[in-house]
Design an enzyme around this catalytic site. Structure first.
Site, PDB file in Angstrom:
ATOM      1  CE  LYS A  60      -2.506   0.560   3.523  1.00  0.00           C
ATOM      2  NZ  LYS A  60      -3.428   0.866   4.591  1.00  0.00           N
ATOM      3  NE  ARG A  63      -7.186  -0.148  12.233  1.00  0.00           N
ATOM      4  CZ  ARG A  63      -6.333  -0.936  11.602  1.00  0.00           C
ATOM      5  NH1 ARG A  63      -5.754  -0.529  10.487  1.00  0.00           N
ATOM      6  NH2 ARG A  63      -6.037  -2.123  12.078  1.00  0.00           N
ATOM      7  NE  ARG A 121      12.046  -7.471   8.340  1.00  0.00           N
ATOM      8  CZ  ARG A 121      11.539  -6.312   8.733  1.00  0.00           C
ATOM      9  NH1 ARG A 121      12.010  -5.188   8.235  1.00  0.00           N
ATOM     10  NH2 ARG A 121      10.557  -6.270   9.616  1.00  0.00           N
ATOM     11  NE  ARG A 172      12.255  -6.732  13.802  1.00  0.00           N
ATOM     12  CZ  ARG A 172      11.898  -5.707  13.050  1.00  0.00           C
ATOM     13  NH1 ARG A 172      12.821  -4.910  12.551  1.00  0.00           N
ATOM     14  NH2 ARG A 172      10.637  -5.462  12.774  1.00  0.00           N
ATOM     15  NE  ARG A 218       1.460  -6.493  11.182  1.00  0.00           N
ATOM     16  CZ  ARG A 218       2.494  -6.215  10.403  1.00  0.00           C
ATOM     17  NH1 ARG A 218       3.606  -6.895  10.511  1.00  0.00           N
ATOM     18  NH2 ARG A 218       2.424  -5.262   9.507  1.00  0.00           N
TER      19      ARG A 218
END
Length: 219
Positions: free
Chosen positions: A16, A91, A130, A164, A175
Site C-alpha cells: 500500500k 478501520r 526477513r 525478529r 497480524r
C-alpha cells in the site's frame, strides 16, 4: 477528471505504501494517513489532539468518536478541496458510516475505494521472509534478498542468523488474520455502494500501479 476522494485499503505487506506514494505524485492529492494526522493534531494541541493523547499515553485505543473528529478536522481543510486519499481510515463499519456523514456534510463525497488484494499466504511469505545476521545485523529476505552464498552473510561471512519476533510466521499470520477480520466487512460495505475497485497486488509493483492508474484515470 472529476475530483478524486479516495480510500486506500490493503492488508499488511500488500504494498500500500508504495502505491500511495505513486498516486500522490501523479494525481497531486494530499495523502491523509491517520498516523500522521494524529501526530499533527497532538503536536498542535487541537481539541481532538489533546483528547487522543490521553488515550495514547495510557496505551489504550483511541475511541472512534475522537478518531472521527480528527479525520473530519483534516478533511475540512482547504488543501483537500480538490481531492484526497485516506489511508488507515476507516478501520471498521462505524467509522465508515461516520466517514459517509462527514464527507456529505463537507460536500466531499468518496469517489472510490481502492483495495490492493494479495493472497494472505503470499503476504505471510513476504512478511516473514526477513532474517538478520547475528554478528553484523545485515538484513536479508529469503525471497527478495537472500545471501549470495546460502547460510553465509555477504557482509561479514558469519553463519548465524535470527528472526525478529514480529517477523516470525506465527506472528505475521496472526497480524494478517486480525486485519482480514477488520477489512472483510468494509470490503462488503463499499462493494454494496459500488465504490470498491479490487486491484491484483500479487503482480510486479509497476503492474499493480498500472492497474491502479487505469482505474483512477477512468474516474
Amino acid at each position: 477528471m472529476s475530483k478524486l476522494n479516495l480510500v486506500l485499503m490493503g492488508l499488511p505487506g500488500a504494498g500500500k505504501g508504495t502505491q500511495a506514494q505513486r498516486i500522490i505524485e501523479d494525481f497531486k492529492i494530499p495523502h491523509i494517513s491517520t498516523g500522521d494526522i494524529f501526530r499533527e493534531a497532538m503536536k498542535n494541541e487541537t481539541e481532538m489532539g489533546v483528547e487522543a493523547k490521553k488515550f495514547i499515553d495510557k496505551g489504550e485505543l483511541v475511541p472512534d468518536s475522537v478518531t472521527n473528529g480528527i479525520v473530519e478536522d483534516r478533511l475540512a481543510m482547504d488543501d483537500v478541496n480538490d481531492g484526497f486519499m485516506l489511508d488507515g481510515f476507516p478501520r471498521n463499519i462505524d467509522q465508515a458510516k461516520a466517514l459517509d456523514e462527514m464527507t456529505s456534510r463537507l460536500n466531499k463525497p468518496l469517489t472510490a475505494v481502492i483495495n490492493i488484494h494479495v493472497d494472505p499466504e503470499v503476504l505471510v511469505e513476504r512478511l516473514s521472509g526477513r532474517f538478520i545476521c547475528k554478528n553484523c545485523g545485515a538484513t536479508y529476505h529469503k525471497l527478495y534478498n537472500p545471501p549470495k552464498v546460502e547460510g553465509t552473510c555477504d557482509v561479514c561471512g558469519h553463519h548465524e542468523f535470527f528472526q525478529r519476533e514480529d517477523d516470525k510466521p506465527e506472528t505475521v499470520k496472526n497480524r494478517i488474520a486480525v486485519n482480514t477480520k477488520l477489512n472483510t466487512p468494509l470490503i462488503s460495505y463499499y462493494e454494496e455502494k459500488h465504490l470498491l475497485y479490487n486491484i491484483n497486488g500479487d503482480q510486479d509493483i509497476n503492474d499493480v500501479y498500472s492497474e491502479v492508474k487505469k482505474v483512477l484515470e477512468a474516474l
